[in-house]
Motif scaffolding. Structure first.
Motif, short mmCIF file in Angstrom:
data_model
loop_
_atom_site.label_atom_id
_atom_site.label_comp_id
_atom_site.label_asym_id
_atom_site.label_seq_id
_atom_site.Cartn_x
_atom_site.Cartn_y
_atom_site.Cartn_z
N GLY A 1 28.85 -71.68 -37.78
CA GLY A 1 28.58 -71.55 -36.35
C GLY A 1 29.49 -70.55 -35.69
O GLY A 1 30.42 -70.00 -36.31
N TYR A 2 29.24 -70.33 -34.42
CA TYR A 2 30.02 -69.36 -33.67
C TYR A 2 30.09 -69.80 -32.21
O TYR A 2 29.27 -70.59 -31.73
CB TYR A 2 29.39 -67.96 -33.75
N ASP A 3 31.07 -69.25 -31.52
CA ASP A 3 31.21 -69.44 -30.07
C ASP A 3 31.64 -68.10 -29.51
O ASP A 3 32.74 -67.62 -29.80
CB ASP A 3 32.25 -70.53 -29.78
N PHE A 4 30.76 -67.48 -28.73
CA PHE A 4 31.06 -66.16 -28.16
C PHE A 4 31.01 -66.24 -26.65
O PHE A 4 30.06 -66.79 -26.07
CB PHE A 4 30.05 -65.11 -28.64
N ALA A 5 32.04 -65.70 -26.02
CA ALA A 5 32.09 -65.69 -24.55
C ALA A 5 32.60 -64.34 -24.09
O ALA A 5 33.52 -63.77 -24.68
CB ALA A 5 33.00 -66.80 -24.04
N GLN A 6 31.99 -63.85 -23.04
CA GLN A 6 32.41 -62.60 -22.42
C GLN A 6 32.35 -62.78 -20.91
O GLN A 6 31.34 -63.25 -20.38
CB GLN A 6 31.52 -61.44 -22.86
N SER A 7 33.42 -62.43 -20.25
CA SER A 7 33.43 -62.61 -18.80
C SER A 7 33.91 -61.34 -18.11
O SER A 7 34.48 -60.43 -18.73
CB SER A 7 34.34 -63.79 -18.41
N GLN A 8 33.66 -61.33 -16.84
CA GLN A 8 34.07 -60.20 -16.01
C GLN A 8 34.41 -60.74 -14.63
O GLN A 8 33.64 -61.48 -14.04
CB GLN A 8 32.95 -59.17 -15.90
N ARG A 9 35.59 -60.40 -14.15
CA ARG A 9 35.97 -60.80 -12.80
C ARG A 9 36.49 -59.59 -12.06
O ARG A 9 37.38 -58.89 -12.54
CB ARG A 9 37.02 -61.90 -12.82
N SER A 10 35.90 -59.34 -10.89
CA SER A 10 36.24 -58.15 -10.11
C SER A 10 36.68 -58.56 -8.71
O SER A 10 36.02 -59.39 -8.06
CB SER A 10 35.03 -57.21 -9.99
N THR A 11 37.78 -57.99 -8.26
CA THR A 11 38.24 -58.18 -6.89
C THR A 11 38.29 -56.81 -6.22
O THR A 11 38.68 -55.81 -6.84
CB THR A 11 39.62 -58.84 -6.84
N PHE A 12 37.91 -56.78 -4.95
CA PHE A 12 37.85 -55.51 -4.21
C PHE A 12 38.40 -55.71 -2.81
O PHE A 12 38.07 -56.67 -2.13
CB PHE A 12 36.40 -55.01 -4.14
N ALA A 13 39.27 -54.78 -2.41
CA ALA A 13 39.80 -54.76 -1.05
C ALA A 13 39.66 -53.34 -0.52
O ALA A 13 40.28 -52.41 -1.07
CB ALA A 13 41.26 -55.20 -1.03
N PRO A 14 38.85 -53.12 0.51
CA PRO A 14 38.68 -51.76 1.03
C PRO A 14 39.94 -51.27 1.74
O PRO A 14 40.82 -52.06 2.11
CB PRO A 14 37.51 -51.91 2.00
N SER A 15 40.00 -49.96 1.95
CA SER A 15 41.19 -49.37 2.55
C SER A 15 41.40 -49.80 3.99
O SER A 15 42.52 -49.71 4.51
CB SER A 15 41.11 -47.84 2.47
N ASN A 16 40.34 -50.27 4.68
CA ASN A 16 40.49 -50.70 6.07
C ASN A 16 40.83 -52.18 6.22
O ASN A 16 40.89 -52.70 7.33
CB ASN A 16 39.22 -50.38 6.86
N ALA A 17 41.00 -52.90 5.11
CA ALA A 17 41.46 -54.28 5.19
C ALA A 17 42.92 -54.30 5.62
O ALA A 17 43.71 -53.43 5.23
CB ALA A 17 41.30 -54.97 3.84
N ARG A 18 43.28 -55.30 6.42
CA ARG A 18 44.63 -55.31 6.99
C ARG A 18 45.70 -55.30 5.91
O ARG A 18 46.72 -54.60 6.02
CB ARG A 18 44.83 -56.53 7.90
N GLY A 19 45.52 -56.08 4.87
CA GLY A 19 46.53 -56.13 3.81
C GLY A 19 46.76 -54.79 3.16
O GLY A 19 47.89 -54.46 2.77
N GLU A 20 45.71 -53.97 3.04
CA GLU A 20 45.85 -52.64 2.46
C GLU A 20 46.56 -51.69 3.41
O GLU A 20 47.33 -50.82 2.99
CB GLU A 20 44.47 -52.10 2.08
N ILE A 21 46.32 -51.87 4.70
CA ILE A 21 46.94 -50.98 5.69
C ILE A 21 48.43 -51.26 5.80
O ILE A 21 49.25 -50.33 5.73
CB ILE A 21 46.25 -51.15 7.07
#
Length: 1003
Positions: free
Chosen positions: A445-465
């Motif tokens: 048998g086998y167990d295969f897993a693939q994941s992807q997690r993406s976070t995005f903060a635009p340049s006009n977000a307060r934390g980025e400024i």
């Protein structure tokens, strides 16, 4: 050794002893009246010594000379059945099945064990099985939730997030830094300890709970030693459905509402606090009245549709299923969606000699997470501020230390994950010709897993400024593949002369795990137009890849022997070889032994009034735990930074430095002993079990401080000491009312468990005799728990706060001329050692996060076409450190110029000006009683075109009674698997209540 094992199994597979010219076979299946197979039933041929024991599918095979015979099938707890005139011809095969009638109301059924199964009455170890009809109901996203409160000594702890992380503890924690999660085995395929890979949610979310037939929990070493170096925290065996008849469709819809949030100051209370302690900030806090938690929460909906098709002909069976689930979180922007499908197929070919099984499951899960600091900022942002400064412009503080407007983060930031997972196996079991009772099995048998997690903060977000980052994008893409090959043989035989039976299993396994962990990071984005869907160009772009691989090779054997239907013996051993350890510590032995005595079968016990069954069990064994980082026995190398460069003439060289390492690190070992009693009263209307156990873990693994200059670092991961758990478990099942098909039927189940834990030894590593653990929010490197011999693991380590005459904690300041003057520690805390100074030496061990008692109760009712049930649980004597209150409940938070932060409401109770992170006032009794779910259903059995139609409704999280002031008294018990923080409540995800309506139709 393993080569010999491979050849031995291969030889068994190749054996095909020709049948004698004048002999034939009798085959068949022994079932209970409800159609379930009976394991371990004896089938005897009268007038001969020929006999057989049924396997885990209830099937048997007997070779006899040609002739006419009488067969007799019997099993303890059932009325025997006979078949006369069974004709056997030379080289022929005769089929004779038996359906046995229970002799009395009894504990019946099969418990799944490692590499086999046993009748529940024959168990010598502690194995509890929960079947589909006893599973919890309602919106169940993950498999573990099905058995919450069902099994004594098993804690199922989940967060309030949809599909969020779940921790399972079986008989308490047996490790500190290694995982305390059990080993999950699905249809014979072991997963990575803890469940495997996901994008951040519970790894077992990939499995559709509707596909599960039963869940067996292996608790003592006699049951788990067959899994060797991974069984120290227990084993959970999940068996999925592989048959059925017809088409089934189930649909449900749910609504969830917030029932409890973090209690923060309202606008008037906050304005008053600012006016008193930071009057200079009054002009900047606004005059609105905003409950930010209300703005970021919602009434959420959930939908699930599932269908399955099962059928077959002759001995062939198949089942196909599909499930689509969508569950929104009560916090805006959060949710989980899953699409899962499965295929199961089994058949008997070449007569009954070769059984073929195939199981395949695949799923896609999409998860939405709380972006940025939406939840934390909703607590901290001033309740006197409005959402918008002007139309379309969010209100924000100019101070860089102030929290963001949570609605702004909710609108601009994103955090999404996707997980693809597939698991499957193929199994062939061959009944060896000429040797009745001998089977050989190959499973891959086998167990295969693939994941992807993406976070995005635009340049006009307060934390980025405010941090001058210019926008950022993160993507992590881990994937894991686990491949398993298992070969094992099984031999069963009944010896009529001695009235004994033998069941022997032996085999070999090979497992290979590989993980590829890639990530990408970009900062200083030139454009926000693509959002999380791509990065055109950026000032900083970084990519990384890490590959980890490990192997496990094992040989195992188990012998079950029964004498006179009274005396049961089990011996098991596994030898594991793991690549996770250095050459001198790669191999280990994991033995176990168990005995049981059916006292209820003794003549002197049969006349005891009311007693209908009694069995005594005693078991011992050793398990291991290898669930921690790979390659820890070898140093890893990293480049130093520019400040550490070394000059060689006019050239500066960046050195590469090795990590600290213990080349002799080895797996933890847990030795356990169990004394158990299985009993029944009133013709087994009341049945149950009582178990007393001890677990002693040696060679605990932890990252400990060492003397400077001794190991290229001030910390090293090594084996540090010993831990002990002991406890008692009681499980009861009571058929309270038995009204038949038209009357009222009431079944009640009770579970109670008590576990005591203490650290017994810390090795002298760097001179440390105690280790501070339990990192908290607030301060720098602050810890609130301790590892100290003689105390429970993760005991709280705090100062004793002085109290006034009425029991209120003394304040940490005084007002002098209207000015706040902080008081010294000696005025606030008790000087326990009497040296006149309050410091670390005055902190004390104060309570444990572990509950003294864990109680569970389930009642189910049936009356005609109606059915109903409820499940409730209670934790008694557990304590939690309320880190939400300690990090937010002090007046100094409103003082920073231009950045006043809202306060947790405990500040009104305690009145602290400065943080008192180490005060015992934040260690709260978190005992609770919770009604987890209530379900009511009605079944229509005369619907045209349908076999039946059931409609139902479920209320989840109906109520919680507790004195704990935080969001959820369970939150602190959900340990962080990385830090091991257990009993520290940093949870601020709101608690919700769910009402579900649904229908299930069978065609």
């Amino acid at each position: 050794m393993w080569r010999k094992t491979v050849w031995a199994v291969a030889l068994v597979l190749g054996v095909a002893t020709p049948a004698l010219a004048q002999s034939g076979r009798i085959i068949g299946q022994v079932r209970s009246k409800d159609g379930s197979p009976i394991v371990g039933a004896r089938v005897l041929v009268s007038g001969t010594t020929a006999a057989a024991l049924t396997g885990d599918d209830g099937r048997y095979s007997i070779t006899v000379n040609a002739g006419t015979y009488t067969l007799r099938a019997n099993r303890i707890g059932f009325m025997a059945d006979s078949a006369r005139g069974v004709v056997v011809t030379a080289n022929g095969t005769t089929t004779r099945d038996f359906d046995l009638t229970p002799a009395a109301t009894q504990v019946a059924g099969v418990v799944v064990t490692g590499y086999g199964s046993r009748d529940v009455r024959d168990r010598t170890g502690v194995i509890e099985t929960v079947n589909e009809k006893s599973f919890n109901t309602g919106r169940v996203v993950s498999a573990e939730e099905l058995i919450q409160s069902k099994v004594p000594g098993v804690q199922v702890l989940n967060s309030n997030e949809p599909g969020g992380g779940i921790s399972v503890r079986i008989r308490g924690a047996s490790s500190i830094n290694s995982s305390n999660e059990p080993l999950y085995v699905i249809d014979g395929i072991p997963l990575q300890v803890g469940g495997g890979l996901s994008s951040g949610r519970n790894p077992l979310n990939f499995l559709n709970p509707g596909d599960i037939e039963s869940i067996s929990v292996l608790k003592d070493a006699s049951a788990t030693a067959i899994y060797g170096s991974r069984g120290a925290n227990g084993v959970v065996l999940i068996t999925t459905k592989n048959g059925g008849e017809g088409f089934t469709y189930t649909s449900s819809y749910s609504m969830s509402n917030t029932v409890k949030q973090v209690e923060m100051l309202n606008a008037a209370q906050f304005a008053s606090a600012v006016a008193q302690f930071a009057p200079g900030n009054t002009a900047m806090i606004g005059t609105s009245s905003t409950n930010w938690q209300d703005l970021i929460t919602r009434q959420s909906a959930g939908r699930e549709n599932s269908m399955s098709l099962g059928g077959g002909r002759g001995t062939m069976r198949y089942r196909i299923s599909f499930d689509a689930l969508s569950q929104d979180g009560v916090l805006a922007g959060t949710g989980t969606t899953r699409y899962a499908g499965s295929l199961a197929y089994r058949d008997l070919v070449y007569g009954d000699r070769l059984e073929f099984k195939l199981n395949f499951k695949a799923s896609k899960s999409d998860d939405a997470y709380t972006p940025g600091c939406v939840l934390g900022c909703a607590l901290g942002f001033a309740p006197t501020m409005g959402v918008y400064q002007s139309p379309g412009v969010f209100t924000q503080y100019t101070n860089t230390l102030a929290p963001n407007n949570p609605i702004s983060d909710l609108a601009l930031l994103s955090d999404f994950g996707t997980t693809y997972r597939t698991i499957g196996n193929i199994e062939a079991r061959y009944r060896v010709q000429g040797i009745d009772g001998l089977t050989a099995t190959v499973r891959t048998g086998y167990d295969f897993a693939q994941s992807q997690r993406s976070t995005f903060a635009p340049s006009n977000a307060r934390g980025e400024i405010v941090n001058s980052r210019g926008g950022r994008f993160d993507r992590n893409n881990p994937q894991q593949l686990n491949v398993v090959l298992e070969m094992f043989g099984n031999y069963t035989r009944y010896f009529g002369s001695s009235k004994s039976d033998l069941d022997v299993t032996a085999g070999y396994t090979y497992e290979n795990q590989r993980g590829d962990y890639s990530s990408f990071f970009a900062q200083g984005l030139t454009s926000n137009l693509l959002g999380p869907n791509g990065v055109p160009t950026a000032a900083v772009q970084q990519a990384s890849l890490s590959i980890v691989e490990s192997r496990l090779i094992s040989a195992f054997a188990r012998v079950n022997y029964g004498l006179l239907d009274k005396y049961l013996f089990t011996l098991a051993v596994r030898r594991d070889g793991s690549s996770r350890f250095g050459p001198d510590n790669q191999w280990g032995w994991f033995p176990s032994a168990a005995v049981a005595w059916r006292l209820g079968e003794e003549p002197f016990m049969r006349n005891l009034s009311g007693l209908s069954d009694l069995k005594v069990r005693l078991s011992w064994g050793i398990n291991g735990n290898q669930a921690f980082g790979d390659y820890l026995q070898y140093p890893t190398y990293s480049f130093a930074n520019a400040q550490a460069q070394v000059a060689f003439g006019n050239q500066f060289i960046t050195p590469i430095r090795p990590s600290s390492v213990d080349p002799n690190i080895k797996w933890e070992q847990t030795e356990s002993t169990n004394l158990g009693f299985d009993f029944g009263f009133l013709r087994n209307r009341v049945t149950g079990s009582l178990d007393l156990y001890t677990k002693k873990t040696n060679d605990l693994i932890f990252n400990v401080p060492v003397a400077a200059g001794t190991n290229l670092s001030n910390n090293v991961t090594t084996n540090i000491g010993k831990m002990e758990n002991s406890g008692v478990e009681l499980g009861l099942t009571w058929k309270v009312l038995q009204g038949g098909s038209n009357g009222l039927n009431w079944d009640a189940n009770f579970a109670a468990a008590r576990n005591s834990n203490r650290l017994t030894q810390i090795n002298n590593v760097g001179g440390a005799q105690q280790i501070l653990v339990g990192g908290i929010s607030g301060g720098v490197g602050s810890t609130i728990e301790i590892l100290r011999p003689g105390s429970p693991v993760n005991s709280f380590f705090v100062y004793q706060h002085k109290r006034t005459a009425n029991g209120t904690p003394v304040l940490d300041y005084k007002l002098v001329g209207g000015v706040v003057t902080p008081l010294p520690a000696e005025s606030i805390y008790v000087d326990l050692n009497g040296d006149g100074v309050v410091n670390q030496n005055d902190r004390r061990v104060f309570h444990s996060p572990q509950p003294d008692w864990i109680l569970g109760h389930t009642s189910t009712f049936r009356w005609g076409h109606w059915d109903a049930g409820f499940t409730m649980r209670a934790y008694l004597g557990n304590y939690v450190y309320n880190n939400v209150a300690s990090s937010r409940g002090f007046y100094a938070n409103v003082v920073p110029n231009g950045a006043p932060v809202n306060l947790e409401k405990s500040v009104l109770k305690y009145g602290f000006y400065n943080p008192q992170y180490f005060s015992d006032v934040y260690v709260e009794d978190a005992s609770f009683v919770r009604l987890d779910n209530i379900t009511v259903g009605y079944t229509f059995d005369k619907v045209p075109g349908l076999r039946d139609l059931r409609v139902f409704g479920t209320l989840q999280n109906a109520f919680t009674s507790t004195g704990y002031s935080g969001v959820d008294p369970v939150a602190g018990n959900n340990a962080n698997p990385t830090t091991g923080n257990y009993g520290i409540d940093n949870n601020i995800f709101p608690m919700s209540r769910t009402f579900l309506m649904g229908l299930s139709a069978r065609f």
